[in-house]
Design an enzyme around this catalytic site. Structure first.
Site, PDB file in Angstrom:
ATOM      1  N   GLY C 155     -14.443   2.812  16.574  1.00  0.00           N
ATOM      2  CA  GLY C 155     -14.523   4.211  16.944  1.00  0.00           C
ATOM      3  C   GLY C 155     -15.821   4.818  16.463  1.00  0.00           C
ATOM      4  CB  CYS C 156     -17.892   7.516  17.901  1.00  0.00           C
ATOM      5  SG  CYS C 156     -16.628   8.778  18.151  1.00  0.00           S
ATOM      6  CG  LEU C 157     -15.716  10.771  14.483  1.00  0.00           C
ATOM      7  CD1 LEU C 157     -14.402  11.531  14.642  1.00  0.00           C
ATOM      8  CD2 LEU C 157     -16.770  11.688  13.873  1.00  0.00           C
ATOM      9  CB  THR C 159     -19.317   3.442  14.147  1.00  0.00           C
ATOM     10  OG1 THR C 159     -18.440   2.608  14.920  1.00  0.00           O
ATOM     11  CG2 THR C 159     -20.690   2.800  14.084  1.00  0.00           C
ATOM     12  CB  ALA C 160     -20.872   7.869  11.847  1.00  0.00           C
TER      13      ALA C 160
END
Lengths: 348, 348, 348, 348
Positions: C155-157, C159-160
């Protein structure tokens, strides 16, 4: 006790929210009911969180007409989608009595049956009812508005275009040699509160596009508002701006003989003499100066026979709720600026 | 005649514009002078076009103290850059008499000399003058403010952080087991009116970044506002949002024992009981609900011992001019909400 | 002939559009089919107008597996909503053969059944299938990814947050004395293509709010990605930014003993040595530098024992389609940067 | 070794950054030097952080001509402010030899001395030098460009207006009965990199205004680009959009006899047959589809004799650096799309 009792029908939309916001500052208005058939019993500020601590009471399921009775002046604002205003009026007409009505929808704006039917084919034209409505472009018809009971409140884009071009047509009508081109740019709130693909944030942010090119419903309305004959040609193209509020219209036309910049300026200043909500600017209007207000800022430029008029206003203010309240003020014999002389917040 | 005469020094900046905007709606204030040493004689609305038709008179080159004399209450608002307020005060102190002063700059906010000198090394600390200033966090010190003549108006970020954390510290001070982390997000207007590379539109639009990480000047201020001991650790990181107005602060901390959501909510509701400008929300605050207003919206979340507090306000309103006027109201014995109970415009 | 045949299932969403955009520049990929069960026969560029003149052919109604056969490497990218990926896989598993699969959904990200069932109760957990998936955080598991056939794309969040905190946990794990607080800010594209009230342009423009405070589904995922024990506490709050693309995460934590800024910097530079998509910055990351790319920019700040890590990436790039293609590159033995070394457009 | 050696003069501005960004993907170009007289020795990616890890080497203080020598094709791109290009050329002309030159400034765009002197009075007109420049509107003059050594790269607004109107003038020139009105809307990056009051983020965000109404310097340029006679009247008004990149132009005109929509569409499709960067759209162009690219999207609408043409492009792409590289491709005998066939990132 305040002298004006006001009720709003269609309470969850942008129109209702904006009316309520202005009413907070209005010295004479008491909001007696906000009706929502979709959200009865829910808090008004649930639908309009920015009105929290101002309107925390619930929506009414239906309009309690009796609550209007104690007031010297009684107003109903219809903030319903196009088509539903007409239905509401037919159903409740008998109960209106001397209660005045301001309709924010397009249902009663167009006065010529053929034009209406071509423009809003889904909304039946009722000539008898329509004839009792006054088209409420405040600066153009203040006396007629003051005498009216029912107001068809103008559309936002039509208001901007009409206010921009009226002085020109008034002073130079016979001088106009070409088409009046109206290039309109508008924020996304004009499409209303309901989510839709074309107003999805990722679609609109940092984007721009034209829509309903040469076929937008406000062109017949602005032609009517300007009193144009069939011979006077217009072109109208609206564009979506990547912001929420505000309309900016640029009008292009040619005159038969050259005019000076100061003549044009004079023409506009004279035409709107004493009109507090029209500010004639020396430089381009901006959205910042009008967002959140009932002001309409106008500037003109000229080069020989070529004329450009620029106009900005808030589609939710002067283009909707603000003008509705201005009309209400006129209909009550109040100063038309009552409760409306609020500057914008500026840098936004 | 209105009872409060108000003058503003530093007339071309955002602070002055915002004060003037609020004064339009204030029932007791007469603006007697707006001073600009850089633009004397120019129209106020030339610098603040959105105030056109409200303030079209010129800036004064220097403050005409005599114009304040007829008023029962006299106020000077210093809206000067940091460092210049102190200089102005030293030069004009003798003329102040019973005229009250509200300073929007940081010059007199910090009370401990060592902290001030480390934080604002370029601004000399004058202990005698500083001791006469009251730090004007309205909700925290209303009685002291009411008795004061000189107010150091809090910084915008410090206001948001302090209002967010105060109830928690008041109720759970001994329960706090960890660092208070303040993650602040702010619009670009906080940097003031002057163009600079870091606030160039192409740089900021659709962008975000942190700045002055762990070294921003508002951290000592918020620690002072919260009355923190050296033992209570804080971390503070501000970020630039791609919008103009509004601050959103998220506070993270841990307690020694678990709390329920309702206990936390109660704590906040009790602490701010009767404070009209603090709205305790059940869902996240937003910028839309506070932009253009003096409101501060707060919500809390809890998961066992973990607590999150969210807070939004307008850096130019509750974070600057709005709070200054709230303080003025308190200093005059007016209702603190006088002229300030205006909802935001909502969808923006 | 290109060596990789790629098919995309779920063709009308943002994930598919972004994969297609990257594939334009990929030297080895041939897109053999884009499947949309909702819009079969319509032009791909009808759903993704920015891909006009690149992908004007129609969506397929179902995946024509035979078109993948001629290619040395065969890939299917599932760009379906959560829950539908699992269904698709169960239906088509038998046909996959040696075709590799990269799933952009959350269906197979969480490896512990209890955590999955608590986090995604609506998606059944299939332990046998899940065990064949590799969680594809490229920089953390490149060798394992290279050997895998099925990838659960992060997921994007998550990953960050994971990329931001991994070096810290690797170097200072026993030194961590407090909670890891993740304050995430994300653009609106993370919510997908479908219009919804909370992503209506007038609601999001110039606004900010937190959502799913302390209860967002990416917190269990980031904990798994970081390999945290139950003893290591985290707090995670995502916020909606008024822009479309980009995530900015700020991590707050405390160490037991003070560290120097250069030690922290070294730690990050060493950890990501040779990782082309991780850029360690000396100043704050920005959204501008990463939007449209597969880059993840990271900076660190330290004050005694206090550490702040900042991280930015494009939720649609490194947070979704970019990382998926990076994983595909790894799975094919290509340079992981193949087709992905494109800078952002900068000022946006 | 690559075949084209390219140097850029004026390295810190938006023009240089954008050229460098495109060069990353260009298969034939080697950037041999980026010159900045203001920041010699500093890293290129210091001025353009989004180019970090792509161009981390330093700016040169002066152009090292010898580095161009090994290349079969040698190019210098002048990305200097108006007025400085001419000075640079006069100083270095002798060293140019067979090195080709593309000038992004306006210094050599206008070919008629009187027009130039009225439009750019501060830039001396040198007829001898000017006569060696070719005005580089790629789609209009590809053969002439291919034979030229010095290119005056068109202005962004003039490019959009010219590409929008050319087919109309080509097919219906004698049919045009009225003024050509060009309503242009542009992002803020057109004003360049340097901070200025009118481009301050708080001034531009969520705002719109017109500027240089009927007196913008691109009107003479677009008239020249369209080859208009004095008899063909034009009006041109540019507006500032609240976004960074992108131009949207709406053209209004009237024909003597009615045309069908399909005739208009055919006219445009035929005119741009084979031109890969011009995409004729069936619905309105958008900014999203062109931002970051060299594409120009065009759509037409017609109502009887009334014609509207809409056109969008990226002022930094097709309006500047993209077209410059397209011209370079033409001048080298490469496919004009070389290195430029990149779609936009879409939702932005």
């Amino acid at each position: 006790m305040k002298t004006i009792g006001a009720a709003i029908v269609g309470g969850t939309g942008f129109g209702a929210g904006e009316l309520l916001r202005y009413f907070v500052s209005h010295p004479a208005v008491e909001v007696v009911s906000v009706v929502s058939s979709s959200s009865p019993g829910e808090r008004i500020s649930g639908s309009h969180p920015y009105l929290s601590s101002f309107y925390d009471r619930p929506f009414d399921a239906a309009l309690p007409f009796e609550r209007l009775e104690p007031y010297r002046e009684r107003f109903i604002f219809l903030a319903l989608p196009h088509g539903q205003s007409g239905l509401w009026l037919k159903e409740h007409r008998a109960k209106l009595g001397r209660t005045k009505l301001i309709d924010l929808s397009a249902d009663y704006r167009l006065s010529v049956q053929a034009v209406h039917e071509q423009t809003y084919p889904e909304v039946p034209f009722d000539g008898e009812i329509r004839s009792q409505f006054c088209y409420g472009l405040s600066e153009a018809a203040s006396e007629q508005i003051a005498r009216s009971h029912w107001i068809a409140n103008p559309g936002c884009l039509a208001t901007a275009c009409a206010l921009a071009a009226k002085p020109l047509l008034s002073a130079f009508s016979s001088e106009l040699s070409g088409t009046l081109c109206f290039d309109a740019k508008t924020g996304t709130s004009g499409a209303g509160r309901k989510a839709q693909d074309s107003m999805h944030h990722p679609t609109r942010h940092a984007n721009m596009e034209a829509y309903k090119v040469l076929c937008h419903r406000h062109e017949p309305e602005l032609r009517q508002a300007l009193g144009l004959s069939a011979a006077q040609r217009t072109m109208f193209v609206p564009h979506l701006l990547p912001c929420t509020r505000g309309i900016f219209v640029t009008v292009y036309t040619e005159l038969k003989s050259p005019q000076s910049a100061s003549d044009l300026l004079d023409c506009y200043q004279r035409f709107y003499q004493g009109k507090r909500f029209i500010r004639i600017r020396e430089t381009s209007p901006t959205l910042h100066d009008v967002v959140g207000t009932n002001f309409c800022d106008i500037a003109v430029a000229v080069r020989g026979t070529q004329v450009v008029v620029m106009c900005s206003l808030d589609n939710m203010g002067k283009g909707m709720a603000g003008q509705a309240i201005q009309n209400m003020n006129l209909m009550c014999g109040l100063d038309e600026t009552s409760g409306l002389l609020i500057p914008s917040v500026g840098p936004l």
